[in-house]
Design a protein around this motif. Structure first.
Motif, PDB file in Angstrom:
ATOM      1  N   ARG A  35     -67.157  14.807  71.521  1.00 33.68           N
ATOM      2  CA  ARG A  35     -68.014  15.632  70.581  1.00 33.68           C
ATOM      3  C   ARG A  35     -67.614  15.350  69.089  1.00 33.68           C
ATOM      4  N   GLY A  36     -68.526  15.549  68.232  1.00 36.00           N
ATOM      5  CA  GLY A  36     -68.489  15.544  66.791  1.00 36.00           C
ATOM      6  C   GLY A  36     -67.898  16.946  66.451  1.00 36.00           C
ATOM      7  N   PRO A  37     -67.410  17.022  65.083  1.00 34.40           N
ATOM      8  CA  PRO A  37     -67.161  18.059  64.401  1.00 34.40           C
ATOM      9  C   PRO A  37     -67.918  19.262  64.502  1.00 34.40           C
ATOM     10  N   ARG A  38     -67.369  20.572  64.921  1.00 34.52           N
ATOM     11  CA  ARG A  38     -68.231  21.873  65.045  1.00 34.52           C
ATOM     12  C   ARG A  38     -69.258  22.202  63.922  1.00 34.52           C
ATOM     13  N   LYS A  39     -68.676  21.862  62.614  1.00 31.14           N
ATOM     14  CA  LYS A  39     -69.225  22.581  61.519  1.00 31.14           C
ATOM     15  C   LYS A  39     -70.757  21.585  61.301  1.00 31.14           C
ATOM     16  N   VAL A  40     -70.706  20.268  61.685  1.00 31.47           N
ATOM     17  CA  VAL A  40     -72.011  19.420  61.559  1.00 31.47           C
ATOM     18  C   VAL A  40     -72.654  19.478  62.820  1.00 31.47           C
ATOM     19  N   ARG A  41     -72.229  20.053  64.093  1.00 34.47           N
ATOM     20  CA  ARG A  41     -72.995  19.606  65.157  1.00 34.47           C
ATOM     21  C   ARG A  41     -74.303  20.281  64.986  1.00 34.47           C
TER      22      ARG A  41
END
Length: 137
Positions: free
Chosen positions: A70-76
């Protein structure tokens, strides 16, 4: 027409760039034995067999979808441009949109007449349209 840019913090810009790099490295997840039977297709399905080597994450088997990819939570959930996408069906839906953080995507079921109205209103409000009509103005 100039492109409208989102107001992002330095950290969000960094994380978007990081997510882009992660997306490039992320493997193509395919269904177990997608190559063997045409009817399966190659769309992802979790391997559930009792003796499945893919389910057991054996190294010689294709990669399995995992939370570590998964990608970073802030830019999901953000569009690659940095905007948060908002689906719009009519002109009235443009009212609560923040042009600095959100961009619109016009629904596919919207016809040409209403689409031009939405795009015209979005231009007045300085809102970015992610899927503009491809016609000469």
């Amino acid at each position: 027409m100039t492109k409208i840019k989102p107001k992002l913090t330095d950290e969000e810009k960094r994380l978007l760039k990081l997510r882009n790099e992660m997306n490039r490295k992320r493997p193509w997840f395919r269904r177990q034995e997608w190559f063997r039977y045409k009817r399966l297709g190659d769309h992802w399905r979790r391997p559930k067999g009792k003796h499945s080597k893919m389910r057991e994450h054996k190294g010689y088997r294709p990669p399995v979808v995992d939370s570590g990819y998964r990608g970073p939570r802030k830019v999901r959930g953000l569009h690659p441009s940095g905007f948060k996408e908002v689906l719009v069906h009519n002109v009235k839906d443009l009212e609560g949109i923040n042009p600095e953080r959100e961009a619109i995507r016009i629904a596919s079921r919207v016809g040409v007449k209403k689409r031009t109205e939405i795009e015209k209103k979005a231009k007045e409000l300085n809102i970015r349209v992610l899927n503009p009509m491809l016609r000469g103005e």
